[in-house]
Design a protein around this motif. Structure first.
Motif, PDB file in Angstrom:
ATOM      1  N   PRO A  86       1.067  -1.615  -0.004  1.00 35.85           N
ATOM      2  CA  PRO A  86      -0.376  -0.043  -0.469  1.00 35.85           C
ATOM      3  C   PRO A  86       0.864   1.478  -0.102  1.00 35.85           C
ATOM      4  CG  PRO A  86      -0.610  -1.442   1.984  1.00 35.85           C
ATOM      5  CD  PRO A  86       0.773  -1.665   1.407  1.00 35.85           C
ATOM      6  N   VAL A  87       0.286   2.525  -0.548  1.00 36.55           N
ATOM      7  CA  VAL A  87       0.915   3.610  -0.557  1.00 36.55           C
ATOM      8  C   VAL A  87       0.226   4.533   0.111  1.00 36.55           C
ATOM      9  CG1 VAL A  87       1.610   5.150  -2.138  1.00 36.55           C
ATOM     10  CG2 VAL A  87       2.365   3.320  -2.529  1.00 36.55           C
ATOM     11  N   ALA A  88       0.780   5.078   0.964  1.00 42.08           N
ATOM     12  CA  ALA A  88      -0.353   6.904   1.917  1.00 42.08           C
ATOM     13  C   ALA A  88      -0.333   7.707   1.047  1.00 42.08           C
ATOM     14  CB  ALA A  88       0.400   6.973   3.160  1.00 42.08           C
ATOM     15  N   GLY A  89      -1.509   8.504   0.898  1.00 45.84           N
ATOM     16  CA  GLY A  89      -0.831  10.036   0.155  1.00 45.84           C
ATOM     17  C   GLY A  89      -1.393   9.851  -1.504  1.00 45.84           C
ATOM     18  N   GLU A  90      -0.794  10.739  -1.649  1.00 44.30           N
ATOM     19  CA  GLU A  90      -1.109  11.152  -3.326  1.00 44.30           C
ATOM     20  C   GLU A  90      -0.291  10.476  -3.373  1.00 44.30           C
ATOM     21  OE1 GLU A  90      -3.211  13.376  -4.680  1.00 44.30           O
ATOM     22  OE2 GLU A  90      -4.125  13.662  -3.274  1.00 44.30           O
ATOM     23  N   GLY A  91       1.143  10.024  -3.668  1.00 39.75           N
ATOM     24  CA  GLY A  91       2.031   9.500  -4.050  1.00 39.75           C
ATOM     25  C   GLY A  91       2.388   9.723  -5.807  1.00 39.75           C
ATOM     26  N   GLY A  92       2.500   8.611  -6.326  1.00 38.04           N
ATOM     27  CA  GLY A  92       3.304   9.002  -7.671  1.00 38.04           C
ATOM     28  C   GLY A  92       3.188   8.393  -8.529  1.00 38.04           C
ATOM     29  N   PHE A  93       3.529   8.954 -10.079  1.00 35.77           N
ATOM     30  CA  PHE A  93       2.596   7.125 -11.342  1.00 35.77           C
ATOM     31  C   PHE A  93       4.265   6.838 -12.289  1.00 35.77           C
ATOM     32  CE2 PHE A  93       0.626   5.237 -14.152  1.00 35.77           C
ATOM     33  CZ  PHE A  93      -0.262   4.573 -14.345  1.00 35.77           C
ATOM     34  N   THR A  94       4.799   5.796 -11.364  1.00 33.46           N
ATOM     35  CA  THR A  94       6.249   5.718 -12.360  1.00 33.46           C
ATOM     36  C   THR A  94       6.004   4.402 -12.395  1.00 33.46           C
ATOM     37  OG1 THR A  94       6.847   5.233 -10.071  1.00 33.46           O
ATOM     38  CG2 THR A  94       7.307   7.323 -10.741  1.00 33.46           C
ATOM     39  N   LEU A  95       5.411   4.012 -13.645  1.00 31.21           N
ATOM     40  CA  LEU A  95       5.263   3.187 -14.656  1.00 31.21           C
ATOM     41  C   LEU A  95       5.463   3.502 -16.066  1.00 31.21           C
ATOM     42  CD1 LEU A  95       2.516   1.058 -13.410  1.00 31.21           C
ATOM     43  CD2 LEU A  95       4.316   0.987 -12.231  1.00 31.21           C
ATOM     44  N   PRO A  96       5.804   2.338 -17.240  1.00 27.29           N
ATOM     45  CA  PRO A  96       5.912   2.828 -18.716  1.00 27.29           C
ATOM     46  C   PRO A  96       4.272   2.731 -18.803  1.00 27.29           C
ATOM     47  CG  PRO A  96       7.150   0.355 -17.971  1.00 27.29           C
ATOM     48  CD  PRO A  96       5.677   0.967 -16.121  1.00 27.29           C
ATOM     49  N   VAL A  97       4.152   4.092 -19.755  1.00 29.60           N
ATOM     50  CA  VAL A  97       2.734   3.644 -20.362  1.00 29.60           C
ATOM     51  C   VAL A  97       2.999   3.975 -22.468  1.00 29.60           C
ATOM     52  CG1 VAL A  97       1.472   5.156 -20.169  1.00 29.60           C
ATOM     53  CG2 VAL A  97       2.546   5.207 -18.758  1.00 29.60           C
ATOM     54  N   LYS A  98       2.562   3.273 -22.516  1.00 27.64           N
ATOM     55  CA  LYS A  98       2.868   3.396 -24.312  1.00 27.64           C
ATOM     56  C   LYS A  98       1.360   4.667 -24.490  1.00 27.64           C
ATOM     57  CE  LYS A  98       1.103   0.898 -28.622  1.00 27.64           C
ATOM     58  NZ  LYS A  98       1.163   0.026 -29.495  1.00 27.64           N
ATOM     59  N   LYS A  99       1.484   5.621 -25.026  1.00 27.34           N
ATOM     60  CA  LYS A  99       0.712   6.544 -25.994  1.00 27.34           C
ATOM     61  C   LYS A  99      -0.375   6.460 -26.720  1.00 27.34           C
ATOM     62  CE  LYS A  99       2.422   9.881 -28.255  1.00 27.34           C
ATOM     63  NZ  LYS A  99       2.869  11.101 -28.839  1.00 27.34           N
ATOM     64  N   PHE A 100      -1.567   6.524 -27.236  1.00 22.56           N
ATOM     65  CA  PHE A 100      -2.381   6.631 -27.477  1.00 22.56           C
ATOM     66  C   PHE A 100      -2.405   6.996 -28.685  1.00 22.56           C
ATOM     67  CE2 PHE A 100      -5.800   4.674 -24.084  1.00 22.56           C
ATOM     68  CZ  PHE A 100      -4.764   3.073 -23.828  1.00 22.56           C
ATOM     69  N   LYS A 101      -2.299   7.083 -30.103  1.00 22.89           N
ATOM     70  CA  LYS A 101      -2.067   7.127 -31.373  1.00 22.89           C
ATOM     71  C   LYS A 101      -3.309   8.593 -30.713  1.00 22.89           C
ATOM     72  CE  LYS A 101      -1.063   4.009 -34.460  1.00 22.89           C
ATOM     73  NZ  LYS A 101      -1.244   3.333 -35.693  1.00 22.89           N
ATOM     74  N   GLY A 102      -2.644   9.573 -31.517  1.00 26.82           N
ATOM     75  CA  GLY A 102      -3.556  11.223 -31.205  1.00 26.82           C
ATOM     76  C   GLY A 102      -3.724  12.326 -30.336  1.00 26.82           C
ATOM     77  N   THR A 103      -2.718  11.570 -29.200  1.00 22.36           N
ATOM     78  CA  THR A 103      -3.028  12.648 -27.781  1.00 22.36           C
ATOM     79  C   THR A 103      -1.428  13.231 -27.566  1.00 22.36           C
ATOM     80  OG1 THR A 103      -1.710  10.635 -26.969  1.00 22.36           O
ATOM     81  CG2 THR A 103      -4.031  10.722 -26.667  1.00 22.36           C
ATOM     82  N   ALA A 104      -1.767  14.230 -26.969  1.00 23.04           N
ATOM     83  CA  ALA A 104      -0.480  15.054 -27.080  1.00 23.04           C
ATOM     84  C   ALA A 104       0.345  15.161 -25.079  1.00 23.04           C
ATOM     85  CB  ALA A 104      -0.505  16.556 -27.486  1.00 23.04           C
ATOM     86  N   GLY A 105       1.458  15.857 -25.082  1.00 21.47           N
ATOM     87  CA  GLY A 105       2.062  15.905 -23.749  1.00 21.47           C
ATOM     88  C   GLY A 105       2.519  14.194 -23.283  1.00 21.47           C
ATOM     89  N   VAL A 106       2.746  13.779 -23.684  1.00 19.84           N
ATOM     90  CA  VAL A 106       2.543  12.086 -22.589  1.00 19.84           C
ATOM     91  C   VAL A 106       3.856  11.242 -23.147  1.00 19.84           C
ATOM     92  CG1 VAL A 106       1.973  10.582 -22.503  1.00 19.84           C
ATOM     93  CG2 VAL A 106       0.568  12.022 -22.547  1.00 19.84           C
ATOM     94  N   GLN A 107       4.449  11.148 -22.695  1.00 14.90           N
ATOM     95  CA  GLN A 107       5.580  10.432 -23.634  1.00 14.90           C
ATOM     96  C   GLN A 107       6.047   8.889 -23.879  1.00 14.90           C
ATOM     97  OE1 GLN A 107       8.656  11.289 -20.590  1.00 14.90           O
ATOM     98  NE2 GLN A 107       8.401   9.944 -19.419  1.00 14.90           N
ATOM     99  N   ASP A 108       5.964   8.401 -24.190  1.00 13.35           N
ATOM    100  CA  ASP A 108       6.373   6.747 -24.517  1.00 13.35           C
ATOM    101  C   ASP A 108       7.061   6.500 -23.319  1.00 13.35           C
ATOM    102  OD1 ASP A 108       4.508   6.140 -26.130  1.00 13.35           O
ATOM    103  OD2 ASP A 108       6.024   6.545 -27.664  1.00 13.35           O
ATOM    104  N   GLY A 109       7.097   5.822 -22.259  1.00  9.25           N
ATOM    105  CA  GLY A 109       8.837   5.520 -21.787  1.00  9.25           C
ATOM    106  C   GLY A 109       7.983   5.347 -20.585  1.00  9.25           C
ATOM    107  N   LEU A 110       8.575   6.014 -19.470  1.00 10.29           N
ATOM    108  CA  LEU A 110       8.423   5.796 -17.867  1.00 10.29           C
ATOM    109  C   LEU A 110       7.959   6.948 -17.119  1.00 10.29           C
ATOM    110  CD1 LEU A 110       9.240   3.535 -15.748  1.00 10.29           C
ATOM    111  CD2 LEU A 110      10.879   4.922 -15.418  1.00 10.29           C
ATOM    112  N   PHE A 111       6.532   7.512 -17.067  1.00 13.79           N
ATOM    113  CA  PHE A 111       6.083   8.404 -16.391  1.00 13.79           C
ATOM    114  C   PHE A 111       7.461   8.848 -15.323  1.00 13.79           C
ATOM    115  CE2 PHE A 111       2.983   9.388 -18.951  1.00 13.79           C
ATOM    116  CZ  PHE A 111       1.875   8.843 -18.863  1.00 13.79           C
TER     117      PHE A 111
END
Length: 291
Positions: free
Chosen positions: A266-291
């Motif tokens: 479990p993680v308390a509080g807001e925490g963060g998002f640090t996992l590899p994410v694949k960007k959907f086509k047509g979206t902007a402002g997101v890197q391919d890779g690790l947040f």
């Protein structure tokens, strides 16, 4: 030291989606709830075993596998499986269904009558209707009839389902239209098995159940969990195994099948998002890779 949990996957109940953990503990997933957890640093992902039995070698498996099984356990799991078409003597009655996931995405499938609509919820079917009811092999033949005569697939890739959830038709009538049209075409076929009872078209809509109304467009999807990574986001919708989470990076889709086999804390509080994410086509402002 924080308690370590192992996820057994997401299940759908009459009360909605729940995450199930080893040992039987369950976590209800109410919309608006914060979903936050960390993956234990320095560890790896282990095979979840087969048919209720642990993997004898605790084999390492790929972080991108949705099955989370080594080759041997995967073989054992499918050795006696209706889904894998490896048994023909199941005496239970089966439903044949038509499921719709978005414009142009209708599939045919079968599920044991005793399971009700659970199979449709697990797949993330936006709406569906029963088509017939009968013995397993008659249901299989009907499924094959629709594939051959009407070119109806028996699978829709999850990536395609995710890509359209925020752009679905607004009304239930519009969402039901393709299922109703295909149901009529299927009924017009002459080669139905005699032992299969035809079921009238009664479309069931899951938009409210899943929370898809006014769902913001997702920027991408998690490709895998990683040791030391973390998740933190508010649950906007749950469809099939997928959680749509509002994160600091935008809406991200997490396939809960990727959680199995990892040691999670479990993680308390807001925490963060640090996992590899694949960007959907047509979206902007997101890197391919690790947040």
């Amino acid at each position: 030291m924080a308690q370590i949990w192992k996820c057994s996957g997401l299940r759908w109940s009459d009360d909605g989606p729940v995450l199930v953990w080893s040992g039987g503990r369950r976590s209800a997933l109410a919309r608006g709830r914060r979903v936050a957890f960390g993956v234990v640093a320095g560890g790896g992902r282990e095979c979840v075993g087969a048919r209720g039995n642990p993997c004898p070698t605790r084999a390492a498996v790929s972080g991108r596998s949705t099955g989370a099984r080594c080759e041997e356990c995967a073989r054992l799991d499918r050795a006696h499986s209706v889904a894998a078409d490896t048994i023909a003597d199941d005496p239970r009655p089966y439903h044949v269904y038509l499921a719709w996931f978005g414009p142009g995405m209708v599939k045919v499938g079968i599920t044991a009558v005793e399971r009700g609509s659970a199979r449709l919820l697990e797949q993330g079917a936006v709406c569906f209707s029963w088509l017939g009811l009968g013995p397993l092999m008659a249901a299989r033949r009907t499924e094959e009839l629709l594939r051959a005569a009407l070119r109806v697939p028996d699978r829709v890739p999850y990536a395609e389902k995710r890509a359209v959830r925020s752009r679905l038709p607004a009304s239930a009538a519009e969402r039901a239209a393709e299922v109703e049209a295909l149901h009529r075409r299927a009924f017009a076929l002459a080669a139905w098995p005699e032992s299969l009872r035809r079921e009238p078209c009664q479309v069931v809509d899951h938009v409210e159940v899943f929370g898809l109304a006014d769902l913001p467009t997702a920027v991408g999807e998690v490709t895998e969990l990683v040791a030391g990574g973390g998740v933190s986001g508010d649950l906007l919708a749950a469809a099939g195994p997928d959680l749509h989470l509002a994160t600091v990076h935008g809406v991200v889709v997490l396939d809960t099948r990727l959680m199995t086999g990892w040691d999670i804390v479990p993680v308390a509080g807001e925490g963060g998002f640090t996992l590899p994410v694949k960007k959907f086509k047509g979206t902007a402002g997101v890197q391919d890779g690790l947040f």
